[in-house]
Design an enzyme around this catalytic site. Sequence first.
Site, PDB file in Angstrom:
ATOM      1  N   ILE A  78       0.829  -1.199   0.000  1.00  0.00           N
ATOM      2  CA  ILE A  78       0.000   0.000   0.000  1.00  0.00           C
ATOM      3  C   ILE A  78       0.864   1.249   0.000  1.00  0.00           C
ATOM      4  O   ILE A  78       1.776   1.394   0.809  1.00  0.00           O
ATOM      5  CB  ILE A  78      -0.981  -0.012   1.202  1.00  0.00           C
ATOM      6  CG1 ILE A  78      -1.957   1.156   1.104  1.00  0.00           C
ATOM      7  CG2 ILE A  78      -0.241  -0.037   2.534  1.00  0.00           C
ATOM      8  CD1 ILE A  78      -3.162   1.010   2.022  1.00  0.00           C
TER       9      ILE A  78
ATOM     10  N   CYS B 155     -12.642  14.769  15.271  1.00  0.00           N
ATOM     11  CA  CYS B 155     -13.221  13.640  14.542  1.00  0.00           C
ATOM     12  C   CYS B 155     -13.888  12.756  15.575  1.00  0.00           C
ATOM     13  O   CYS B 155     -13.662  12.908  16.776  1.00  0.00           O
ATOM     14  CB  CYS B 155     -12.176  12.878  13.730  1.00  0.00           C
ATOM     15  SG  CYS B 155     -10.965  11.984  14.720  1.00  0.00           S
TER      16      CYS B 155
END
EC number: 2.8.1.4
Length: 480
Positions: free
Chosen positions: A184, A454
């Site tokens: 990734i 968040c």
Amino acid sequence: MKFVIKLFPEIMIKSESVRKRFVKILTGNIRNILTKHDETIAVVRHWDYIEVRSKKEENRPHLIELLGRIPGIHHFLEVDEKPFTTIHDIFEQTLQDIGTSLENKTFCVRVRRKGKHTFNSLDVERYVGGGLNQHIPSAKVQLSKPDVTVRIDIENDNMMLIKARHVGIGGYPIGTQEDVLSLISGGFDSGVSSYMLIRRGSRVHYCFFNLGGAAHEIGVKQMAYHIWQRYSASHKVRFVAINFEGVVGEILEKVDNGQMGVVLKRMMVRAASRIAERFGIQAIVTGEALGQVSSQTLTNLRLIDEASESLVLRPLITHDKEQIIAMAKEIGTDDIAKSMPEFCGVISKNPTVKAIKAKIEQEERHFDFAVLESAVQNAQYLDIRQIAEQTEKEVVAVDTVAVLSAQDVILDIRSPEETDEKPLNMENVQLMPFYKLSSQFANLDQSKNYLLYCERGVMSKLQALYLKEQGFSNVKVFRQ
């Protein structure tokens, strides 16, 4: 509150023993995910469906969201289950539950039935449909393409009125296939290829080759954590970070410019194969697509594969970039990918599109493989859940506050979808998705203190670390 989970069709055509194993695994995956959010959840498997019950009606929207992201689920139904005595009782309960929703609309009734009754499915459709038509003057029966289809399932002495149908992501349940290691980078391709293997039933671990320092690693961790939390949180997975700056330096110094891209990819798959072998992982996954960049020609891909001791899977091999970006939008990784620099693409100015094996091997003889060995030996291994814990340790210099002062502004860094679904109803709130912070934070009024927010605090602390590293001292984390 009850949901009926319908299985991915390819599961249903398996042999009985395989199907039972797949359904058992899917049942466990559903239970693992939902019980973290609702302790009243009960999950029961049947021959051709799975039943999910909850005592907390207020959790309905969140449970729908979670079920829609679990691999192995083709679709699921919200149902209202009740006992009945007669066919007229079925009509009365249907009228009571959905009568108002049929006003000024066309409708039809569709019934499925199991068990012994004095009536058949068509009898119920006619009786209930006729009754609804008589009792709701503004409604009209229309068997072809109606506005509303009233669906009723009857089993013995119980009726299930299907209130809504939700689409799942399909695929196989995680754990039905063997583990893979995804390379990734934080770009569009690697995020989508990771998701595709998750959807196909593999537990996906992540291997990151750091070419760009702490900021790059933070961004990639965000993407891996997002994919795991959203689609595969039923399983523990590893995040492996390998510092490849030394390897890149060795290539830049000792390898011919035109061969650098292929040699770098060969070094990556060599390192990834070592990691995969250590954990008994059968394959590595890359986001390469045929012809997308110079190193991704068939000749070059074959040479890259020869450096690997593991099977190399490329789920995007025939995909166009436009298709990949569209898939990234669907799974929620496109905005992270947009803010991610592509380091691999700048290593070679005149890359070869048809590398020669002898030439590549000659260039690699100049390479000091002790540098690669050192990079693999010093790899960092994390349970992906530790990304949140690691953030707690790394952002010790960032204050967490719950009370605002006059100079404080709450910066809601959640994605637009999250802020629309759960708006933060407070004063002095500005919206700036986390993926825009790196490019837009400097444009804000720097006389203010910005409290990043968040829902779970993971992304806000990762971003606070990044902004601190960029020299911004007016950053804190807001927690309610």
